[in-house]
Design a protein around this motif. Structure first.
Motif, PDB file in Angstrom:
ATOM      1  N   ALA A 124      43.397  13.330 -57.368  1.00 35.45           N
ATOM      2  CA  ALA A 124      42.899  14.160 -56.265  1.00 35.45           C
ATOM      3  C   ALA A 124      41.849  15.149 -56.758  1.00 35.45           C
ATOM      4  O   ALA A 124      40.813  15.348 -56.109  1.00 35.45           O
ATOM      5  CB  ALA A 124      44.050  14.901 -55.603  1.00 35.45           C
ATOM      6  N   SER A 157      42.185  18.567 -53.595  1.00 34.66           N
ATOM      7  CA  SER A 157      40.872  17.964 -53.368  1.00 34.66           C
ATOM      8  C   SER A 157      39.829  19.013 -53.019  1.00 34.66           C
ATOM      9  O   SER A 157      38.679  18.933 -53.456  1.00 34.66           O
ATOM     10  CB  SER A 157      40.935  16.947 -52.231  1.00 34.66           C
ATOM     11  OG  SER A 157      41.807  15.916 -52.532  1.00 34.66           O
ATOM     12  N   TRP A 204      47.685  17.653 -51.390  1.00 27.58           N
ATOM     13  CA  TRP A 204      46.551  16.756 -51.630  1.00 27.58           C
ATOM     14  C   TRP A 204      45.244  17.408 -51.200  1.00 27.58           C
ATOM     15  O   TRP A 204      44.253  17.371 -51.918  1.00 27.58           O
ATOM     16  CB  TRP A 204      46.769  15.441 -50.886  1.00 27.58           C
ATOM     17  CG  TRP A 204      45.658  14.460 -51.077  1.00 27.58           C
ATOM     18  CD1 TRP A 204      44.547  14.318 -50.311  1.00 27.58           C
ATOM     19  CD2 TRP A 204      45.544  13.492 -52.119  1.00 27.58           C
ATOM     20  NE1 TRP A 204      43.750  13.315 -50.783  1.00 27.58           N
ATOM     21  CE2 TRP A 204      44.335  12.792 -51.903  1.00 27.58           C
ATOM     22  CE3 TRP A 204      46.335  13.141 -53.211  1.00 27.58           C
ATOM     23  CZ2 TRP A 204      43.916  11.773 -52.744  1.00 27.58           C
ATOM     24  CZ3 TRP A 204      45.904  12.116 -54.027  1.00 27.58           C
ATOM     25  CH2 TRP A 204      44.717  11.452 -53.799  1.00 27.58           C
ATOM     26  N   SER A 217      52.975  15.869 -48.541  1.00 34.01           N
ATOM     27  CA  SER A 217      51.860  15.438 -49.374  1.00 34.01           C
ATOM     28  C   SER A 217      50.484  15.881 -48.886  1.00 34.01           C
ATOM     29  O   SER A 217      49.576  16.029 -49.694  1.00 34.01           O
ATOM     30  CB  SER A 217      51.870  13.918 -49.505  1.00 34.01           C
ATOM     31  OG  SER A 217      51.624  13.323 -48.252  1.00 34.01           O
TER      32      SER A 217
END
Length: 105
Positions: free
Chosen positions: A17, A82, A78, A74
């Motif tokens: 990520a 990112s 994530w 998640s």
């Protein structure tokens, strides 16, 4: 399902990520970069939808609760993993090359 997921695999996903977000931040400002970032940030939703699509009809109720848990557990980490490197690389690129929002970051 999560009993075989070990910490090493989670670290690999986290690293993926971060590297993906940073790589997208290196691209020049364009619609392609924006689309790529949104696709990359919403990858957990695509994974959850794919998991839901392959479930059997009799297990749809338990699968929906799993998908809801998976998305909550998640999506935020994530996106955070990112988004942070994406913005850091983009800001570094702006300072290093004198590129700003008006002339194509």
């Amino acid at each position: 399902m999560f009993d075989k997921l070990i910490a090493q695999e989670v670290w690999h996903l986290a690293l993926l990520a971060v590297v993906g977000g940073a790589a997208i931040g290196l691209l020049p400002r364009s619609r392609v970069r924006s689309v790529l970032f949104w696709i990359w940030a919403l990858t957990p939703l695509a994974v959850a939808a794919a998991a839901l699509g392959v479930t059997e009809a009799g297990q749809l109720g338990s699968s929906l609760s799993f998908v809801g848990f998976f998305v909550l557990a998640s999506l935020l980490p994530w996106v955070g993993l990112s988004l942070l490197p994406y913005h850091l690389v983009r800001r570094l690129r702006q300072r290093q090359f004198g590129v700003g929002p008006r002339n194509g970051s």
